[in-house]
Design a protein around this motif. Structure first.
Motif, short mmCIF file in Angstrom:
data_model
loop_
_atom_site.label_atom_id
_atom_site.label_comp_id
_atom_site.label_asym_id
_atom_site.label_seq_id
_atom_site.Cartn_x
_atom_site.Cartn_y
_atom_site.Cartn_z
N LEU A 173 0.86 -1.18 0.00
CA LEU A 173 0.00 0.00 0.00
C LEU A 173 0.90 1.23 0.00
O LEU A 173 1.59 1.52 0.97
CB LEU A 173 -0.92 -0.01 1.22
N HIS A 204 1.10 -6.88 -5.52
CA HIS A 204 0.14 -5.86 -5.89
C HIS A 204 0.64 -4.55 -5.30
O HIS A 204 1.04 -4.51 -4.12
CB HIS A 204 -1.24 -6.15 -5.27
N VAL A 245 -0.65 -0.64 -4.62
CA VAL A 245 -1.86 0.20 -4.62
C VAL A 245 -1.46 1.63 -4.28
O VAL A 245 -0.78 1.87 -3.27
CB VAL A 245 -2.88 -0.30 -3.58
N ASP A 246 -1.87 2.58 -5.12
CA ASP A 246 -1.59 3.98 -4.82
C ASP A 246 -2.83 4.81 -5.13
O ASP A 246 -3.49 4.61 -6.17
CB ASP A 246 -0.41 4.50 -5.62
N LYS A 247 -3.13 5.76 -4.25
CA LYS A 247 -4.34 6.57 -4.44
C LYS A 247 -4.16 7.62 -5.54
O LYS A 247 -5.14 8.15 -6.05
CB LYS A 247 -4.74 7.24 -3.13
N TRP A 251 -0.02 -3.19 -10.78
CA TRP A 251 -0.01 -1.80 -10.29
C TRP A 251 -1.41 -1.23 -10.39
O TRP A 251 -1.99 -1.14 -11.47
CB TRP A 251 0.97 -1.01 -11.13
N HIS A 252 -1.98 -0.85 -9.25
CA HIS A 252 -3.35 -0.33 -9.17
C HIS A 252 -3.27 1.15 -8.79
O HIS A 252 -2.97 1.49 -7.64
CB HIS A 252 -4.15 -1.12 -8.14
N THR A 253 -3.53 2.03 -9.74
CA THR A 253 -3.39 3.47 -9.51
C THR A 253 -4.75 4.13 -9.38
O THR A 253 -5.78 3.56 -9.75
CB THR A 253 -2.60 4.11 -10.66
N ALA A 299 -6.42 4.42 -6.83
CA ALA A 299 -7.19 3.39 -6.13
C ALA A 299 -7.29 3.73 -4.64
O ALA A 299 -6.27 3.97 -3.98
CB ALA A 299 -6.53 2.02 -6.31
N VAL A 358 -8.38 2.54 -0.83
CA VAL A 358 -8.56 1.33 -0.01
C VAL A 358 -9.79 1.51 0.87
O VAL A 358 -9.91 2.49 1.61
CB VAL A 358 -7.32 1.06 0.85
N LEU A 396 -10.74 -2.65 -2.46
CA LEU A 396 -10.70 -1.28 -2.99
C LEU A 396 -12.10 -0.71 -3.08
O LEU A 396 -13.09 -1.44 -3.03
CB LEU A 396 -10.03 -1.28 -4.36
N LEU A 422 -7.80 -7.58 -3.46
CA LEU A 422 -6.42 -7.98 -3.72
C LEU A 422 -5.95 -8.86 -2.57
O LEU A 422 -6.03 -8.45 -1.41
CB LEU A 422 -5.52 -6.75 -3.84
#
Length: 404
Positions: free
Chosen positions: A10, A31, A33-35, A127-129, A131, A133, A147, A153
């Motif tokens: 995260l 994975h 995850v970045d907001k 890579w989940h951009t 995104a 949590v 998400l 994930l």
């Protein structure tokens, strides 16, 4: 549910993405995850900050295949000039020719561009951009992150790399030693008339330290440096409220002509300065790294380097544990990571806090005491060597990825 991977990281910033890439080189999937979106983080003018990359951190970047991307973008630091308000008695921290440089300076934007380009090419990173949590779960058999858009994930280990305000760390109930320096860092970039000769300047004024950090010249030959100017919080509002012209006039006074005429080369930003250190950096199936685990004063420029040491140690213990048949979230693996990092992180942060208290607190010490402190460093070769080793990032028990 998305494909289960070894790690769920995260935070996809400098430390989080370096972890994902270093893990991938060891065959460990993740994975990330970045907001934010990569476009936001790398937009021109979005971030005027720069980072000093120590020799050890550079070794890590080389070992995970980033050296070729980064080599043309970094400015070597040949020496560090330390002075009390530009008075006589300057100290020069300059390594011997065979020791190489004291590190390299990079614009944060350039580091991100290189990391993100490498991540796009790495199949072991999902890579989940942009995104958000919604929920985090840790259980005896793994972790999962839900998400906001409903995707789930799954992995073996959750890693919090979200920075100083880490919601994952806070949700897990980690206790923090913390205090406020009541300082604010004014950060920007400068064009200047004279070359910096690859020298970083740390100028100590009664109102706070004033640092000039060398950056590469632009393609058209303009000289550049990053500025980190620390002011007391009570004075910060006035500095922030200055026009660009007024701000440059104040900066010019502090520089006393060492680089000639100056102009802004990046947006002006400001950050409150504080200290925090997590009493623990692991919990059940959770590891906390980078600024989520430890935040310090920027006076020694070691914040990012300390986070990259976290990366090297975590990847090493994960690799060794998985070779023995343990999964990444195994308690034995995490216990080894915590033992390794706790002492090193505490030592670096204690030194940094001590330097700040000795030299950097506005109004805390009279000028004569500050001069005495710097003179002591100059007169004691062992102490001077210690400070140089910290600047180069070669002290302590380094993970394999950070060794030369």
């Amino acid at each position: 549910m998305e494909e289960r991977r070894d790690l769920v990281i995260l935070g996809g910033g400098l430390v989080g993405m370096t972890l994902a890439l270093a893990a991938a080189k060891a065959g460990i999937t993740s994975h990330v995850v970045d907001k934010a979106s990569p476009e936001e983080l790398t937009a021109e003018g979005a971030d005027g900050r720069a980072s000093a990359i120590s020799t050890a951190s550079w070794n890590l970047f080389g070992n995970i295949g980033l050296a070729d991307r980064l080599e043309p973008l970094g400015c070597p630091i040949a020496a560090i000039a330390v002075t009390d308000g530009m008075k006589p008695g300057r100290i020069d921290f300059r390594p011997e020719p065979e020791e190489g440089t004291l590190g390299r300076m990079f614009a944060n934007r350039d580091l991100r561009l290189a990391l993100f380009a490498a991540a796009r090419e790495e199949p072991l990173i999902a890579w989940h951009t942009s995104a958000e949590v919604a929920e985090r779960e840790r259980g005896p058999h793994g972790v999962s992150v839900t998400l906001r858009d409903g995707r789930v994930l799954a992995g073996s280990l959750l890693v919090a790399a979200e920075g100083r305000q880490s919601p994952t760390r806070d949700e897990a109930g980690f206790s923090l030693a913390k205090w406020d320096y009541k300082h604010r860092a004014m950060v920007t970039g400068l064009y200047h008339e004279k070359p910096h000769d690859n020298v970083a300047w740390e100028i100590f004024y009664p109102s706070g330290p004033f640092a000039l950090l060398p950056l590469l010249d632009t393609a058209d030959g303009r000289h550049r440096s990053a500025l980190v100017w620390t002011v007391a919080e009570k004075d910060a509002k006035g500095v922030i409220g200055l026009s660009d012209r007024g701000f440059l006039a104040e900066v010019t006074k502090h520089m006393q002509g060492i680089f000639g005429a100056i102009e802004l080369s990046a947006p002006r930003m400001s950050y409150p300065l504080n200290f925090h250190h997590a009493a623990r950096v692991v919990e059940d199936r959770l590891a906390v790294i980078g600024d989520a685990a430890h935040g310090m004063h920027p006076i020694a420029g070691q914040g990012l380097n300390l986070g990259l040491r976290d990366v090297g140690a975590l990847v090493e213990v994960l690799t060794e544990g998985m070779r023995l048949g343990l999964e990444p979230g195994d308690a034995q693996v995490l216990a080894r990571y915590e033992r390794w990092r706790s002492l090193d992180a505490f030592a670096v942060m204690s030194v940094t806090d001590g330097i700040n208290r000795l030299f950097g607190v506005p109004g805390r010490l009279p000028s004569a005491v500050r001069r005495l402190g710097m003179g002591a460093i100059q007169r004691l070769p062992v102490l001077k060597r210690f400070f140089m080793d910290e600047a180069r990032g070669v002290s302590g028990n380094l993970p394999e990825l950070l060794r030369g």
